[in-house]
Design a protein around this motif. Sequence first.
Motif, PDB file in Angstrom:
ATOM      1  N   GLU A  25       0.906  -1.259   0.081  1.00 26.56           N
ATOM      2  CA  GLU A  25       0.020   0.079   0.108  1.00 26.56           C
ATOM      3  C   GLU A  25       0.806   1.106  -0.144  1.00 26.56           C
ATOM      4  O   GLU A  25       1.721   1.221   0.946  1.00 26.56           O
ATOM      5  N   ALA A  35       0.880   5.836  -1.530  1.00 27.65           N
ATOM      6  CA  ALA A  35      -0.055   6.911  -2.087  1.00 27.65           C
ATOM      7  C   ALA A  35       1.004   7.662  -2.812  1.00 27.65           C
ATOM      8  O   ALA A  35       2.262   7.780  -2.611  1.00 27.65           O
ATOM      9  N   LYS A  61      -4.445   6.085  -0.873  1.00 26.87           N
ATOM     10  CA  LYS A  61      -3.872   4.773  -0.536  1.00 26.87           C
ATOM     11  C   LYS A  61      -4.372   3.788  -1.584  1.00 26.87           C
ATOM     12  O   LYS A  61      -5.534   3.458  -1.449  1.00 26.87           O
TER      13      LYS A  61
END
Length: 108
Positions: free
Chosen positions: A46, A48, A85
Motif C-alpha cells: 500500500e 500513495a 492509498k
Amino acid sequence: MSVFPEIIRHIPQRDYGIEGLTVRVDHTSTGTVYFVSAEKEVHFPEHAHAEQWTIVVSGKCLLTMDGATRTYQQGDTYVIPGNKKHQITLCAGYAEVDYVDDPCDGEA
C-alpha cells in the motif's frame, strides 16, 4: 521480448530491485510517464502519490482501494486519485503505461 517497441526501450530504467520488473520513466514538465512490465507476479505494498491514470497494455492486475479489489485487463484504464492509498499486484505478463500528475514523481 518486451511488449514495448524499441523507441520506448531507449527511455531510462528505474531499478526497484524486483526481479522480473522493468520500469522505464520519463519526466515531462507537467508529470511523469511510466512504462511498466512484469515477467512474474509483483506485489506492491500500500502506498500513495499524486493522481495517476493508467492503461493496461497486456495481462492483468489487481488494484485495491478503499477495501475493494478490482481486476483490470488489456485495454482497461483506471484513475487513482491523488494521495489515495492503494495496493496493486501485477500478474505475470502484465504491462501498463501510467501518467502521474507530478513532474518529479519518484525522485528523492
